[in-house]
Design an enzyme around this catalytic site. Structure first.
Site, PDB file in Angstrom:
ATOM      1  N   LYS A   1       0.824 -32.850  21.998  1.00 40.28           N
ATOM      2  CA  LYS A   1       1.237 -32.796  20.510  1.00 40.28           C
ATOM      3  C   LYS A   1       1.317 -32.535  19.443  1.00 40.28           C
ATOM      4  CE  LYS A   1       1.102 -37.372  19.864  1.00 40.28           C
ATOM      5  NZ  LYS A   1       2.343 -38.781  19.873  1.00 40.28           N
TER       6      LYS A   1
HETATM    7  P1  NAD Z   1       5.927 -44.943  11.948  1.00 41.77           P
HETATM    8  O1  NAD Z   1       5.323 -43.623  10.766  1.00 41.77           O
HETATM    9  O2  NAD Z   1       6.782 -45.195  12.534  1.00 41.77           O
HETATM   10  O3  NAD Z   1       4.986 -46.480  11.795  1.00 41.77           O
HETATM   11  C1  NAD Z   1       2.965 -46.137  11.493  1.00 41.77           C
HETATM   12  C2  NAD Z   1       3.713 -47.407  10.180  1.00 41.77           C
HETATM   13  O4  NAD Z   1       1.717 -47.858  10.346  1.00 41.77           O
HETATM   14  C3  NAD Z   1       4.091 -47.895   9.085  1.00 41.77           C
HETATM   15  O5  NAD Z   1       4.054 -49.364   8.956  1.00 41.77           O
HETATM   16  C4  NAD Z   1       2.803 -47.629   8.131  1.00 41.77           C
HETATM   17  O6  NAD Z   1       2.026 -48.142   7.139  1.00 41.77           O
HETATM   18  C5  NAD Z   1       1.981 -48.152   9.086  1.00 41.77           C
HETATM   19  N1  NAD Z   1      -0.379 -48.053   8.915  1.00 41.77           N
HETATM   20  C6  NAD Z   1      -0.751 -46.695   7.983  1.00 41.77           C
HETATM   21  N2  NAD Z   1      -1.271 -45.630   8.467  1.00 41.77           N
HETATM   22  C7  NAD Z   1      -1.929 -47.494   8.679  1.00 41.77           C
HETATM   23  C8  NAD Z   1      -3.458 -48.387   8.670  1.00 41.77           C
HETATM   24  N3  NAD Z   1      -4.067 -47.883   7.899  1.00 41.77           N
HETATM   25  N4  NAD Z   1      -3.078 -49.595   8.307  1.00 41.77           N
HETATM   26  C9  NAD Z   1      -2.174 -50.150   9.190  1.00 41.77           C
HETATM   27  N5  NAD Z   1      -1.084 -49.723   9.775  1.00 41.77           N
HETATM   28  C10 NAD Z   1      -0.489 -49.011   9.077  1.00 41.77           C
HETATM   29  O7  NAD Z   1       5.889 -44.691  13.428  1.00 41.77           O
HETATM   30  P2  NAD Z   1       5.688 -44.806  14.653  1.00 41.77           P
HETATM   31  O8  NAD Z   1       6.248 -43.693  15.386  1.00 41.77           O
HETATM   32  O9  NAD Z   1       5.937 -46.212  14.885  1.00 41.77           O
HETATM   33  O10 NAD Z   1       3.787 -44.730  14.995  1.00 41.77           O
HETATM   34  C11 NAD Z   1       3.413 -46.026  15.489  1.00 41.77           C
HETATM   35  C12 NAD Z   1       2.440 -45.922  16.610  1.00 41.77           C
HETATM   36  O11 NAD Z   1       2.875 -45.754  17.583  1.00 41.77           O
HETATM   37  C13 NAD Z   1       1.469 -43.907  16.544  1.00 41.77           C
HETATM   38  O12 NAD Z   1      -0.217 -44.487  16.955  1.00 41.77           O
HETATM   39  C14 NAD Z   1       2.298 -43.636  17.512  1.00 41.77           C
HETATM   40  O13 NAD Z   1       1.118 -42.687  18.215  1.00 41.77           O
HETATM   41  C15 NAD Z   1       1.902 -44.476  17.800  1.00 41.77           C
HETATM   42  N6  NAD Z   1       4.102 -44.109  19.496  1.00 41.77           N
HETATM   43  C16 NAD Z   1       5.395 -43.582  18.637  1.00 41.77           C
HETATM   44  C17 NAD Z   1       6.004 -43.174  19.275  1.00 41.77           C
HETATM   45  C18 NAD Z   1       7.466 -43.565  18.972  1.00 41.77           C
HETATM   46  O14 NAD Z   1       8.442 -43.631  19.644  1.00 41.77           O
HETATM   47  N7  NAD Z   1       7.864 -43.654  17.368  1.00 41.77           N
HETATM   48  C19 NAD Z   1       5.980 -43.313  20.706  1.00 41.77           C
HETATM   49  C20 NAD Z   1       4.722 -43.683  21.270  1.00 41.77           C
HETATM   50  C21 NAD Z   1       4.027 -44.173  20.572  1.00 41.77           C
END
Ligand code: NAD
Length: 424
Positions: free
Chosen positions: A115
């Site tokens: 990561k």
């Molecule tokens: P992103 O940046 O696209 O979206 C993040 C979202 O979380 C946004 O809507 C933001 O407004 C919201 N957010 C931020 N801080 C917040 C808070 N304090 N309370 C509530 N909402 C909040 O990110 P993403 O890629 O969707 O990632 C979100 C989660 O999914 C993370 O934990 C990431 O590790 C996990 N994840 C993402 C992927 C991927 O392919 N994008 C894969 C596996 C896991």
């Protein structure tokens, strides 16, 4: 003091890295993990801290701190996203890297775990500043990344455009195009069809399996915290699959409607205003309220440690699918288990993203690109198999789904480590 308060006191002292280590310790004792392998897997293989000087729009140079952590490579090159967020810490990146090791092993793709992260307020930086930051950070970590070594991907506040800059910077250093150095790229430069929705699609597939297992009918009510790549796509895909989305939120707050939200209108509202807050088709609720909203399936899809011993007793969902990494504290896990709530752990529920990242890497290396239907069909096979293996192991050890998933994943990494003999 009530037992709930006691539990809060314990959990507040755990940071996310200690939480990840505790999860490993817990499964080690259940599966009887060899002590040397346990000690080896408890720490990252390699952690790089870099200083990233960036020219800002004002002309001034600002120095950011960034990290790339490789937890384990026993099963293949390391794989894991890069996060741009003000609260990034080395401990958070270490935890996320360890979880990537387990996730790749659980879905049985030939990757280890890594990561990366940069402490920055990406939301308030211009495109030029983000490009400068990304290029310099890539250059600093280029000594340890590469298609056969460690392959980054998007995470919180990093996008396909940022992946394109990573690919370009790395390629410039080598003198030729190397698309396989990073996944989650735009399609035009070697991205995979289906990667944008893969995390959410994988989450949908395992929720569908869990619904069947629990004998729940389709048309369930879903609440989602976080409305980015994981959360927004989960809302769209679950709606398409016949579920009713009753609550969503982002960092500024949430919106809910027991009769179901009009997801397309919320997406348009967010595109226009930057947030789901203020959407007129539902009542305004807080970000935390979303977790306790009356629903059948809860999808935390934002950040870590949001389901705690304090709110776990009030959660109404029957299934929690962890699209986010690390949303549930260990003490909350115990409460949810006692309450009979099925938690589909992060290393299972959000593994669709890394699975299609693996497909992207394979397509880049072979220079042979697949139809989207092929991507989705292969993703379903892998997610359903991982769900079944997790459930089978949970039943074997009489434990919850998180421990079932860890038993499969840690067992695979331990086997590879032992066969290679790379531990002391
Ligand atoms: P992103 O940046 O696209 O979206 C993040 C979202 O979380 C946004 O809507 C933001 O407004 C919201 N957010 C931020 N801080 C917040 C808070 N304090 N309370 C509530 N909402 C909040 O990110 P993403 O890629 O969707 O990632 C979100 C989660 O999914 C993370 O934990 C990431 O590790 C996990 N994840 C993402 C992927 C991927 O392919 N994008 C894969 C596996 C896991």
């Amino acid at each position: 003091m009530s037992s709930t308060l006691d539990r809060s006191a314990v959990q507040s002292s755990l940071n996310v890295w200690q939480m990840a280590q505790r999860q490993l310790d817990d499964i080690a004792s259940i599966i009887g993990l060899d002590a040397s392998i346990h000690a080896y897997l408890r720490e990252p293989k390699r952690a790089l801290i870099v200083s990233v000087p960036v020219r800002m729009d004002s002309g001034a140079i600002k120095v950011f701190e960034g990290y790339r952590v490789q937890h384990n490579m026993a099963r293949g090159p390391a794989k894991g996203g890069i996060r741009f967020h003000p609260d990034v810490t080395i401990d958070e990146v270490k935890a996320l890297a360890m979880w990537m090791t387990w996730k790749c092993a659980l879905v049985n793709i030939p990757f280890g775990g890594a990561k990366g992260g940069v402490i920055c307020d990406a939301k308030n930086m211009s495109m030029q500043e983000l490009e400068n930051l990304t290029r310099r950070f890539t250059s600093e970590i280029s000594i340890i990344i590469g298609p056969e070594k460690d392959i980054p991907a998007p995470d919180v506040y990093t996008t396909p455009q940022i992946m394109a800059w990573i690919m370009d910077t790395f390629s410039m250093q080598k003198g030729y195009s190397i698309p396989g150095v990073v996944t989650g790229k735009p399609i035009a430069i070697g991205g995979s069809l289906g990667r944008d929705k893969a995390t959410a699609r994988g989450c949908l597939y395992v929720v569908q399996e869990a619904m069947k297992e629990l004998g729940l009918s389709d048309g369930a009510r879903v609440a989602i915290q976080g409305f980015g790549n994981a959360g927004l796509n989960a809302a769209e895909l679950m709606l398409e699959a016949g579920y009713k989305i009753v609550a969503v939120s982002d960092s500024r707050g949430g919106v809910a409607n027991t009769d179901g939200l009009d997801v397309q209108k919320i997406v348009a509202h967010k595109a226009e205003t930057g947030s789901v807050v203020g959407f007129s088709g539902g009542e305004q609720i807080s970000n935390k309220d979303v977790l306790e909203y009356d629903c059948d399936v809860l999808i935390p899809a934002a950040l870590e440690k949001v389901i705690t011993a304090e709110n776990a007793p009030r959660i109404k969902a029957k299934i929690i699918a962890e699209a986010a990494n690390g949303p549930t504290m260990p003490e909350a896990d115990e409460i949810l288990q006692e309450r009979g709530i099925m938690v589909l752990p992060d290393i299972l529920a959000n593994a669709g993203g890394v699975t299609v990242s693996y497909f992207e890497w394979v397509q880049d290396l072979q220079e042979n690109f697949w139809e989207e239907q092929t991507v989705n069909d292969r993703l379903r096979i892998i997610m359903v198999r991982a769900f079944r293996e997790t459930l089978e192991r949970a039943k074997k050890y009489n434990v919850n789904m998180r421990r079932g998933a860890y038993a499969v994943a840690v067992g695979r990494v331990a086997e590879a480590t032992s066969l290679r003999g790379v531990y002391p």
